[in-house]
Design a protein around this motif. Structure first.
Motif, PDB file in Angstrom:
ATOM      1  N   ASP A  22      -4.795  -2.162 -13.538  1.00  0.00           N
ATOM      2  CA  ASP A  22      -4.443  -3.197 -12.685  1.00  0.00           C
ATOM      3  C   ASP A  22      -6.053  -3.957 -12.790  1.00  0.00           C
ATOM      4  OD1 ASP A  22      -2.712  -2.184 -11.463  1.00  0.00           O
ATOM      5  OD2 ASP A  22      -3.826  -1.219  -9.851  1.00  0.00           O
ATOM      6  N   SER A  23      -7.132  -3.878 -13.978  1.00  0.00           N
ATOM      7  CA  SER A  23      -7.998  -4.654 -13.908  1.00  0.00           C
ATOM      8  C   SER A  23      -8.021  -5.911 -14.347  1.00  0.00           C
ATOM      9  CB  SER A  23      -9.131  -3.437 -14.674  1.00  0.00           C
ATOM     10  OG  SER A  23      -9.070  -2.832 -15.623  1.00  0.00           O
ATOM     11  N   PRO A  26      -6.594  -8.113 -11.002  1.00  0.00           N
ATOM     12  CA  PRO A  26      -6.600  -7.400  -9.889  1.00  0.00           C
ATOM     13  C   PRO A  26      -5.337  -8.065  -8.451  1.00  0.00           C
ATOM     14  CG  PRO A  26      -8.563  -8.147 -10.908  1.00  0.00           C
ATOM     15  CD  PRO A  26      -7.431  -8.982 -11.576  1.00  0.00           C
ATOM     16  N   LEU A  28      -2.239  -8.364  -8.853  1.00  0.00           N
ATOM     17  CA  LEU A  28      -0.957  -7.635  -9.323  1.00  0.00           C
ATOM     18  C   LEU A  28      -0.771  -6.316  -8.652  1.00  0.00           C
ATOM     19  CD1 LEU A  28      -0.203 -10.065 -11.202  1.00  0.00           C
ATOM     20  CD2 LEU A  28       0.909 -10.436  -9.248  1.00  0.00           C
ATOM     21  N   THR A  29      -0.124  -5.563  -8.427  1.00  0.00           N
ATOM     22  CA  THR A  29      -0.299  -3.975  -8.409  1.00  0.00           C
ATOM     23  C   THR A  29       0.737  -3.622  -9.755  1.00  0.00           C
ATOM     24  OG1 THR A  29       1.554  -3.861  -7.179  1.00  0.00           O
ATOM     25  CG2 THR A  29      -0.714  -3.364  -6.193  1.00  0.00           C
ATOM     26  N   LYS A  30       0.876  -2.419  -9.453  1.00  0.00           N
ATOM     27  CA  LYS A  30       1.512  -2.057 -10.470  1.00  0.00           C
ATOM     28  C   LYS A  30       3.132  -2.351 -10.438  1.00  0.00           C
ATOM     29  CE  LYS A  30       3.487   1.326 -13.919  1.00  0.00           C
ATOM     30  NZ  LYS A  30       2.793   2.744 -14.682  1.00  0.00           N
ATOM     31  N   ASN A  31       3.612  -2.215  -9.340  1.00  0.00           N
ATOM     32  CA  ASN A  31       4.792  -2.555  -8.872  1.00  0.00           C
ATOM     33  C   ASN A  31       5.011  -4.241  -8.394  1.00  0.00           C
ATOM     34  OD1 ASN A  31       5.174   0.392  -8.027  1.00  0.00           O
ATOM     35  ND2 ASN A  31       4.747   0.520  -6.175  1.00  0.00           N
ATOM     36  N   ASP A  32       4.263  -4.540  -8.186  1.00  0.00           N
ATOM     37  CA  ASP A  32       4.377  -6.025  -7.874  1.00  0.00           C
ATOM     38  C   ASP A  32       5.309  -6.502  -9.891  1.00  0.00           C
ATOM     39  OD1 ASP A  32       3.628  -6.041  -5.645  1.00  0.00           O
ATOM     40  OD2 ASP A  32       1.028  -7.026  -6.275  1.00  0.00           O
ATOM     41  N   ARG A  33       4.692  -5.740 -10.994  1.00  0.00           N
ATOM     42  CA  ARG A  33       4.319  -6.062 -12.229  1.00  0.00           C
ATOM     43  C   ARG A  33       5.836  -5.660 -13.039  1.00  0.00           C
ATOM     44  NH1 ARG A  33      -0.318  -4.119 -13.292  1.00  0.00           N
ATOM     45  NH2 ARG A  33      -0.043  -2.267 -14.140  1.00  0.00           N
ATOM     46  N   ASN A  50       0.978 -11.177  -3.337  1.00  0.00           N
ATOM     47  CA  ASN A  50       0.055 -10.688  -4.085  1.00  0.00           C
ATOM     48  C   ASN A  50      -1.205  -9.803  -3.139  1.00  0.00           C
ATOM     49  OD1 ASN A  50      -2.381 -12.187  -2.827  1.00  0.00           O
ATOM     50  ND2 ASN A  50      -1.279 -13.844  -4.913  1.00  0.00           N
ATOM     51  N   ARG A  51      -2.084  -9.523  -3.678  1.00  0.00           N
ATOM     52  CA  ARG A  51      -3.041  -8.864  -2.862  1.00  0.00           C
ATOM     53  C   ARG A  51      -3.838  -9.026  -1.750  1.00  0.00           C
ATOM     54  NH1 ARG A  51      -4.919  -4.628  -7.188  1.00  0.00           N
ATOM     55  NH2 ARG A  51      -4.496  -2.732  -6.859  1.00  0.00           N
TER      56      ARG A  51
END
Length: 201
Positions: A22-23, A26, A28-33, A50-51
């Motif tokens: 994630d770093s 930052p 985008l989460t893994k679920n976003d990807r 996004n976050r």
């Protein structure tokens, strides 16, 4: 069969995205990807919230390339570059879109550990964009106005190449730009050769 084996041994870009820490991106989460990949496979617009409650879009995904409109002012693109028959390094370009656009470049190994940029290319400096070695007074006077260095990098989806475009001219006034332009190369081209991005002569 040998070709098929080598192809299957390579880790495709989609797997790199799944395993990305994630770093690295930052917002985008893994679920976003994972959503990006699913939307792309379904031939839908690959857009997520996004976050920061903004919109991020994945525009292009191939076996070895991906491009994101990360934020309205930031683009990110990545390209896998082969080191040998089964191992790649990932080249990542982040471009900030402002009054004068500017890019940064980074390299990662398959464990997403950062690599030294200098091991994979000699980054250009402003002097590399001189189009002539002429040193008369007009050339020296014009070039003295190039006191700030901005550039953008552009990876190619189809080939293992990189273009570096001088954007520092956008920082100058119209009059100064017209004076400098005759002495400037607008871009430099690099090709992945023997494990490095090598600039064209």
């Amino acid at each position: 069969m040998a070709v098929a084996f080598q192809a299957s041994a390579r880790t495709p870009m989609r797997q790199w995205l799944v395993e990305m820490p994630d770093s690295v991106m930052p917002l985008l989460t893994k679920n976003d990807r994972l959503d990006f990949i699913d939307f792309n496979d379904a031939k839908m617009a690959a857009v997520v919230t996004n976050r920061m409650e903004g919109r991020s879009r994945m525009d292009t995904l191939t076996a070895d390339y991906v491009h994101f409109a990360y934020t309205p002012s930031t683009e990110v693109e990545m390209k896998l570059l082969p080191v040998n028959d089964s191992t790649d390094v990932l080249c990542m370009v982040t471009t900030i879109k402002a009054a004068v656009n500017d890019s940064r470049i980074a390299f990662f190994d398959e464990a997403w550990q950062p690599l030294k940029v200098s091991d994979y290319m000699a980054e250009p400096c402003v002097e590399d964009f001189r189009s002539t070695t002429t040193q008369d007074d007009s050339a020296r006077r014009a070039w003295s106005k190039m006191d700030t260095f901005f550039r953008t990098y552009h990876l190619c989806a189809e080939e293992a190449t990189l273009k570096c475009v001088l954007t520092a001219l956008d920082y100058l006034s119209k009059e100064d730009r017209e004076e400098v332009e005759p002495y400037v190369r607008q871009s430099l081209n690099y090709r992945w050769t023997n494990g490095r991005l090598v600039g064209d002569e």
